[in-house]
Design an enzyme around this catalytic site. Sequence first.
Site: not given
Ligand code: IVH
Length: 668
Positions: A414, A317, A411, A35, A117, A119, A177, A121, A429, A229, A434
């Site tokens: 039941c 990947k 259902c 609050a 690092e 990656k 990202e 998603d 249901c 990144y 049930c």
């Molecule tokens: S470095 C010159 N670091 O992956 C490219 N990209 O497939 C610089 N992504 O478009 C990208 N995690 O959206 C980088 N730790 C990371 C990342 C990363 C996800 C994505 C990013 C990029 C895509 C490339």
Amino acid sequence: MTDTSPAERVEQLTAEVTRHNRLYYELDAPEITDAEYDALFRELLDLEERFPELARPDSPTKRVGGRPLDKFSQVRHRTPMLSLENAFEEGDIGDFDDRIKRFLGLPATEAIPYVCEPKMDGVAVELIFEGGFFSLGSTRGDGFVGEDVTENLKTVRDIPLRLSGETPPDLLTVRGEVYLPLAPFRKFNTEREEAGEPPFANPRNAAAGSLRQLDSRITAKRPLHIFCYAPAEVEGIEFGSQSDFLTRVQLLGVPVNPLARKVSGVSEVVAYYQEMMERRDDLDYEIDGVVVKVDPFSMQRDLGEKSRSPRWAIAWKFPPRQATTVVEDIVPQVGRTGVITPVAHLAPVNVSGVIVSRATLHNWEEMERKDIRKGDTVVVERAGDVIPAVVKVILEKRTGGETPLAIPEQCPECGGTVVRVPGEVAVRCVGLSCPAQIRESLKHFASRRAMDIEGLGEKYLEQLLRLQLIRDVSDIYYLTRADFMQFERMGEKLSENLLNAIENSKKRDLSRFIFALGIRNVGEHTAKLLATAFGSIEHLENATTDELLSVREVGPQVAESISDFFKSEQNKKVIERMLAAGVSPSVEEKRIGGRFTGKTFVFTGALTRFTRDEAKKMVEGEGGHAAGSVSKKTDFVIAGAEAGSKLEKAQQLGVRVLTEDEFLELLK
Ligand code: IVH
């Protein structure tokens, strides 16, 4: 007594609200009540509306979004946002490493310094900070031109609206990202299903959808996060390497993934990759691989770029989280609230290390929209620890023998009546007795995150139901050793353990108890808020709709579910029986439903009978809130000598004003 000018007040409030945001969101250690926070926030919002020229670019009010846009404007990236080349196996990384050494004329034995690092998603964005202030945020788009999503990105709490440190660089451009963690993703999808909207297939789509909202107030409701990144244009700061970038940018308040690590040579890259594969399922966000980058920027410059990707980085990947399999059957399943959902039974298939044999089809509309039939070959996807979902049917594999499942008219458990609630996609249901609903609500009640009755799982609950030893959750607390001894293969020791576990559960936190009741729309988070706000189950039971709505984050739908739940005589009786059996949910210290529950007090002027701290303690001891500023939600202002603007405001708003003595009277 001089009053602060609006400009000063805006500055004060900006700093205060920013500080409380940090305490609440980052440190999990709020210093003021909801609050009080709301009052400060509203005061700032009011001032900014009245004096728009005073609103600061780093105003925390931007975190909640603003007016919707007609469309996004376009942003040309000053340097293109490239993509990455992909690697799928160890050999690809060896090739990458060899290429680098050849290109730089280094001996084959050299160990290249890399940064690895996760990656992420999610959705790639670019953030520009000018003079320390976050000034422009855009999506990647086609790599050259993206969309201006600044207002939406301002609602992402990880992004500093202003860089920290005394002398921020003149210009800082970073790329990162944006992602949606798994827990809110799950919650969000459930809400969409209840609202009759198709769920998102994965957190990435949900993040992308959230970021591309023209109405930033919608984005603000989605807990998006970001990891940055890479740097782009900068002025007034220089980074020598990727590892240097990650460290220094973090000191400016820009979030970077803590799992990023500097390594040396291919073997350490491989070890990093394996480690991340193992940790993947424990993370609360999705990653789809690791990115390997040459660390020194001097080396990166020498290596340069190919047409669409740099030579100095590669994305390794993970195996896909998707797999193809056959739907062997579609079975309607009854949940604890009676909602019947179609579940696909699948030919078991390995989806990145986990054998999947079931997938939720979410709801009937969703099943019909995707036209999923028994016998179909489908693509299933598993995101983190989220229940696997069917993404799509592979229509080319249809033979003509596939059969759709009709929405059940009764259902399946039941035989009771099934209804479609108007305005909801759910098929429900409504049978009060049930067995499936009873079984599921018992399971939920005893589960780890609810009352945590160790050992009392599905197996025993089903036996108890079959032997008619329990009919609802309250019966659990009336079970005896003799009851358990009727089970097959039950010994003294085991029944003793079960009884102890039941006994121990009597003292669980109130928030767990509320969650365990299985009130519709009340998840763990809401249960916590309710426990803190009401302090006891009796107070919650008797709360009016207005009182429920005064809890931050409780909206009309949740309030209605709670009221409905406690309107049922049956539910009241169940709770009463539990309390009579000694269930006494423990209460978070601060608020023991007192005389001031739900009331807000503001102290102003020179106090002589007590200090502000003592006053605050007295108010909170009685379950009230002590706020710092006066608003429509204030119930009492206690005014000492020389009270100024707050007293005036209280009088304007018609808030009751008390003297210190009158306040002390209230406590007698
Ligand atoms: S470095 C010159 N670091 O992956 C490219 N990209 O497939 C610089 N992504 O478009 C990208 N995690 O959206 C980088 N730790 C990371 C990342 C990363 C996800 C994505 C990013 C990029 C895509 C490339």
